[in-house]
Design a protein around this motif. Sequence first.
Motif, PDB file in Angstrom:
ATOM      1  N   ALA A   1      -1.122   4.991 -14.104  1.00 25.39           N
ATOM      2  CA  ALA A   1      -0.052   5.322 -13.155  1.00 25.39           C
ATOM      3  C   ALA A   1       0.310   4.111 -12.296  1.00 25.39           C
ATOM      4  O   ALA A   1       1.459   3.970 -11.861  1.00 25.39           O
ATOM      5  N   LEU A   2      -0.648   3.222 -12.065  1.00 30.70           N
ATOM      6  CA  LEU A   2      -0.426   2.051 -11.216  1.00 30.70           C
ATOM      7  C   LEU A   2       0.124   0.849 -11.987  1.00 30.70           C
ATOM      8  O   LEU A   2       0.569  -0.128 -11.370  1.00 30.70           O
ATOM      9  N   ARG A   3       0.097   0.912 -13.298  1.00 23.77           N
ATOM     10  CA  ARG A   3       0.436  -0.270 -14.095  1.00 23.77           C
ATOM     11  C   ARG A   3       1.860  -0.754 -13.839  1.00 23.77           C
ATOM     12  O   ARG A   3       2.090  -1.942 -13.575  1.00 23.77           O
ATOM     13  N   GLY A   4       2.845   0.128 -13.892  1.00 25.66           N
ATOM     14  CA  GLY A   4       4.235  -0.270 -13.666  1.00 25.66           C
ATOM     15  C   GLY A   4       4.477  -0.842 -12.280  1.00 25.66           C
ATOM     16  O   GLY A   4       5.035  -1.943 -12.139  1.00 25.66           O
TER      17      GLY A   4
ATOM     18  N   TYR B   1       5.320  -5.309  -8.262  1.00 32.60           N
ATOM     19  CA  TYR B   1       4.898  -5.893  -6.979  1.00 32.60           C
ATOM     20  C   TYR B   1       3.590  -6.664  -7.174  1.00 32.60           C
ATOM     21  O   TYR B   1       2.520  -6.235  -6.706  1.00 32.60           O
ATOM     22  N   PRO B   2       3.645  -7.800  -7.851  1.00 27.61           N
ATOM     23  CA  PRO B   2       2.407  -8.518  -8.175  1.00 27.61           C
ATOM     24  C   PRO B   2       1.668  -9.072  -6.963  1.00 27.61           C
ATOM     25  O   PRO B   2       0.473  -9.359  -7.049  1.00 27.61           O
ATOM     26  N   SER B   3       2.338  -9.220  -5.829  1.00 25.50           N
ATOM     27  CA  SER B   3       1.679  -9.784  -4.650  1.00 25.50           C
ATOM     28  C   SER B   3       0.839  -8.763  -3.888  1.00 25.50           C
ATOM     29  O   SER B   3       0.064  -9.136  -3.001  1.00 25.50           O
ATOM     30  N   VAL B   4       0.969  -7.477  -4.226  1.00 27.23           N
ATOM     31  CA  VAL B   4       0.248  -6.429  -3.495  1.00 27.23           C
ATOM     32  C   VAL B   4      -1.171  -6.292  -4.034  1.00 27.23           C
ATOM     33  O   VAL B   4      -1.384  -6.092  -5.234  1.00 27.23           O
TER      34      VAL B   4
ATOM     35  N   GLU C   1       6.208  -1.052  -1.884  1.00 28.42           N
ATOM     36  CA  GLU C   1       7.167  -1.831  -1.113  1.00 28.42           C
ATOM     37  C   GLU C   1       6.717  -1.968   0.339  1.00 28.42           C
ATOM     38  O   GLU C   1       6.831  -3.038   0.948  1.00 28.42           O
ATOM     39  N   THR C   2       6.193  -0.880   0.904  1.00 25.91           N
ATOM     40  CA  THR C   2       5.719  -0.923   2.291  1.00 25.91           C
ATOM     41  C   THR C   2       4.528  -1.859   2.425  1.00 25.91           C
ATOM     42  O   THR C   2       4.441  -2.658   3.373  1.00 25.91           O
ATOM     43  N   ALA C   3       3.583  -1.782   1.494  1.00 23.10           N
ATOM     44  CA  ALA C   3       2.425  -2.670   1.533  1.00 23.10           C
ATOM     45  C   ALA C   3       2.850  -4.127   1.375  1.00 23.10           C
ATOM     46  O   ALA C   3       2.311  -5.019   2.047  1.00 23.10           O
ATOM     47  N   ARG C   4       3.821  -4.385   0.512  1.00 22.17           N
ATOM     48  CA  ARG C   4       4.313  -5.754   0.325  1.00 22.17           C
ATOM     49  C   ARG C   4       4.909  -6.285   1.613  1.00 22.17           C
ATOM     50  O   ARG C   4       4.611  -7.406   2.048  1.00 22.17           O
ATOM     51  N   ARG C   5       5.762  -5.469   2.256  1.00 23.10           N
ATOM     52  CA  ARG C   5       6.427  -5.924   3.470  1.00 23.10           C
ATOM     53  C   ARG C   5       5.436  -6.146   4.601  1.00 23.10           C
ATOM     54  O   ARG C   5       5.574  -7.063   5.402  1.00 23.10           O
TER      55      ARG C   5
END
Length: 278
Positions: A208-211, A216-219, A161-165
């Motif tokens: 672990a990263l799949r979900g 967050y597909p844009s990250v 979420e932080t990376a997306r924002r």
Amino acid sequence: MTRYVVAGVDGSAASVAALRWAAAEGEARGLALRVVTVIPRAHGPLGATSGSTTGRRVAAAVAEVRRGRPGLDVVAREIAGVPDRVLNDVGAGAELLVVATRGSGGFPGLRLGSVALGVASDAPCAVVLVPGESGGNGVPEVAVGVDGHHPDARALDLAFETARRREARLRAVGAWRLPAPYDEQVVMPVEEDRADWEDGELQLLEEALRGPREKYPSVAVLPDLRLFGPADALVRASGGADLLVVGRGEARTSRGLGGVAHAVAHHTRCPLLLAPRH
């Protein structure tokens, strides 16, 4: 109800840097900023610091934030008590609690002060520890520690979420070690065996990263598997990141920090975001 970020400030240069970080983060998230200075009861009644060096430094720092971010809702308070306990109590209603890794106390060479440790260990909300030095390599990057065997869902969600924002790249740092006796370099493994072990660890990291990737597909995600101990891998990654996100890990009691989070808190080179436990 007003949503807010709390900054603990004691007038030290490090705490003022943490205040500036909290102000920028609060504005980016659309949160109010609550600045808290804790006055130990032995130091006199509330308001006793207003004319002191500490009081003047805090007031100047708050005024600077208000001038630089006029749209930010800023309220500064003095509260009597034990610093980490007061900040943890205030943090119960906060989205984020920000402190310097070391404030005005301690001794030369101390990397993590007692207040920062108490907040990191026991605060009910997410915590950011801001060190004196700063990472970053020019490319906006958030790093997150990922244990492929026991992923921390809260830390991963917070990091994505932080990376997306921030529109930043997310570096997903996994650590692995060769099995004994190879990890002690007593015997060198066959290259094929080493490759197989590494492939297995990489698969766990990717799983672990799949979900979160689907959520967050844009990250943009950069899996980064390192042949180091977990704390060493994360501290190294912090040197090139703008923010490092880590779960608090399993402690011996229901409170406190796990061993990896504790070591990283002492040595991080960029602001460290510790995910909440619940």
